[in-house]
Design a protein around this motif. Structure first.
Motif, PDB file in Angstrom:
ATOM      1  N   LEU A  90       0.811  -1.317  -0.049  1.00  0.00           N
ATOM      2  CA  LEU A  90       0.300   0.046  -0.126  1.00  0.00           C
ATOM      3  C   LEU A  90       0.850   1.201   0.071  1.00  0.00           C
ATOM      4  CD1 LEU A  90      -2.620  -1.087   2.440  1.00  0.00           C
ATOM      5  CD2 LEU A  90      -3.092  -0.639  -0.476  1.00  0.00           C
ATOM      6  N   SER A  91       1.786   1.070   0.473  1.00  0.00           N
ATOM      7  CA  SER A  91       2.614   2.487   0.434  1.00  0.00           C
ATOM      8  C   SER A  91       3.138   2.341   0.017  1.00  0.00           C
ATOM      9  CB  SER A  91       3.906   2.256   2.016  1.00  0.00           C
ATOM     10  OG  SER A  91       3.259   2.175   3.399  1.00  0.00           O
ATOM     11  N   ALA A  92       3.835   1.417  -1.427  1.00  0.00           N
ATOM     12  CA  ALA A  92       4.388   1.663  -2.636  1.00  0.00           C
ATOM     13  C   ALA A  92       3.882   2.593  -3.396  1.00  0.00           C
ATOM     14  CB  ALA A  92       5.275   0.014  -2.949  1.00  0.00           C
ATOM     15  N   PHE A  93       2.576   1.561  -3.420  1.00  0.00           N
ATOM     16  CA  PHE A  93       1.317   2.138  -4.682  1.00  0.00           C
ATOM     17  C   PHE A  93       1.191   3.736  -4.322  1.00  0.00           C
ATOM     18  CE2 PHE A  93      -3.364   2.981  -5.013  1.00  0.00           C
ATOM     19  CZ  PHE A  93      -3.465   2.819  -6.134  1.00  0.00           C
ATOM     20  N   PHE A  94       1.097   4.126  -2.889  1.00  0.00           N
ATOM     21  CA  PHE A  94       0.498   5.726  -3.212  1.00  0.00           C
ATOM     22  C   PHE A  94       1.721   6.513  -3.156  1.00  0.00           C
ATOM     23  CE2 PHE A  94      -2.802   3.518   0.393  1.00  0.00           C
ATOM     24  CZ  PHE A  94      -3.666   4.513  -0.467  1.00  0.00           C
ATOM     25  N   ILE A  95       2.299   5.893  -2.948  1.00  0.00           N
ATOM     26  CA  ILE A  95       4.343   6.463  -3.104  1.00  0.00           C
ATOM     27  C   ILE A  95       4.439   6.968  -4.706  1.00  0.00           C
ATOM     28  CG2 ILE A  95       6.710   6.723  -3.559  1.00  0.00           C
ATOM     29  CD1 ILE A  95       6.878   5.333  -0.498  1.00  0.00           C
ATOM     30  N   TYR A  96       3.854   5.357  -5.427  1.00  0.00           N
ATOM     31  CA  TYR A  96       3.885   5.209  -7.161  1.00  0.00           C
ATOM     32  C   TYR A  96       3.016   6.284  -7.823  1.00  0.00           C
ATOM     33  CZ  TYR A  96       2.916   4.593 -11.855  1.00  0.00           C
ATOM     34  OH  TYR A  96       2.347   3.971 -13.159  1.00  0.00           O
ATOM     35  N   ARG A  97       1.546   6.775  -6.545  1.00  0.00           N
ATOM     36  CA  ARG A  97       0.455   7.658  -7.084  1.00  0.00           C
ATOM     37  C   ARG A  97       1.186   9.250  -7.290  1.00  0.00           C
ATOM     38  NH1 ARG A  97      -4.622   5.512  -8.785  1.00  0.00           N
ATOM     39  NH2 ARG A  97      -5.508   7.589  -7.774  1.00  0.00           N
ATOM     40  N   ILE A  98       1.011   8.937  -5.996  1.00  0.00           N
ATOM     41  CA  ILE A  98       1.789  10.947  -5.317  1.00  0.00           C
ATOM     42  C   ILE A  98       3.305  10.944  -6.665  1.00  0.00           C
ATOM     43  CG2 ILE A  98       3.234  12.345  -3.818  1.00  0.00           C
ATOM     44  CD1 ILE A  98       1.534  10.851  -1.732  1.00  0.00           C
ATOM     45  N   LYS A  99       4.107  10.404  -7.049  1.00  0.00           N
ATOM     46  CA  LYS A  99       4.669  10.567  -7.983  1.00  0.00           C
ATOM     47  C   LYS A  99       5.067  10.306  -9.330  1.00  0.00           C
ATOM     48  CE  LYS A  99       9.023   8.930  -5.641  1.00  0.00           C
ATOM     49  NZ  LYS A  99       9.968   8.379  -5.905  1.00  0.00           N
ATOM     50  N   THR A 100       3.673   9.986  -9.714  1.00  0.00           N
ATOM     51  CA  THR A 100       3.196  10.296 -11.047  1.00  0.00           C
ATOM     52  C   THR A 100       1.896  11.128 -10.984  1.00  0.00           C
ATOM     53  OG1 THR A 100       1.245   9.127 -10.121  1.00  0.00           O
ATOM     54  CG2 THR A 100       3.284   8.361 -11.708  1.00  0.00           C
ATOM     55  N   SER A 101       1.420  11.803  -9.909  1.00  0.00           N
ATOM     56  CA  SER A 101       0.147  12.900  -9.738  1.00  0.00           C
ATOM     57  C   SER A 101       1.318  13.910 -10.358  1.00  0.00           C
ATOM     58  CB  SER A 101      -0.407  13.506  -8.766  1.00  0.00           C
ATOM     59  OG  SER A 101      -1.112  11.940  -8.467  1.00  0.00           O
TER      60      SER A 101
END
Length: 183
Positions: A172-183
């Protein structure tokens, strides 16, 4: 011990994104377990222990007792508005061609000759009945098991749950970090 099995069947329109609803299940026709009194010495075994024998599988049993269909009635009889389909099953009249809302009802029994030679049940005794204690878990094994062995099994299970929770947290942490970086 006898068990009446019931439930709704899978929604046949689900793969086409159709919404088909089963009608309300008839009142007075619920799944029920029937069994006599089972004692360990002077202590009566609580219902939650006896229900384990009706499960298709129970994690702490090495072997599950065999469940057999019970011959329910003579041909031509009716119950709950259902007709006898075969010696073990009642069904909606004309029940060989199934439709949404049709019912099928069967009785099953557990043959006690398939029970293990020994069982270990852990819980709280109140008023002569062994049942699940306040905030404690229910442990029931189809063999003799020591307190130390049970503790070891529970610790291993707790460790596996903990590792699973850590992995989910990391994903979940990796998913949220990925989403923040791609936003």
């Amino acid at each position: 011990m006898q068990k009446v099995r019931w439930g709704h069947e899978k929604n046949p329109g689900a793969e086409k994104n159709e919404i088909l609803k089963n009608p309300q299940f008839p009142k007075g026709l619920e799944s029920e377990l029937f069994f006599g009194k089972v004692r360990i010495g002077d202590v009566l075994l609580g219902r939650e222990y006896l229900e384990k024998f009706s499960y298709p599988s129970y994690i702490n049993f090495s072997e599950q007792p065999e469940i057999y269909p019970v011959n329910v009635e003579e041909s031509g009889s009716k119950r709950f508005g259902l007709e006898l389909l075969d010696p073990y099953t009642y069904a909606t009249p004309g029940g060989r061609e199934w439709s949404i809302g049709d019912l099928k009802l069967s009785w099953y029994a557990v043959d006690d000759s398939g029970f293990a030679g020994s069982y270990t049940a852990v819980g709280t005794v109140r008023d002569g009945v062994l049942s699940e204690g306040d905030g404690s878990s229910l442990y029931f094994y189809d063999r003799e098991i020591s307190k130390e062995e049970m503790s070891r099994e529970n610790e291993e299970g707790d460790q596996q749950v903990g590792i699973g929770m850590i992995l989910v947290g990391l994903l979940l942490s990796a998913f949220f970090i990925y989403r923040i970086k791609t936003s």
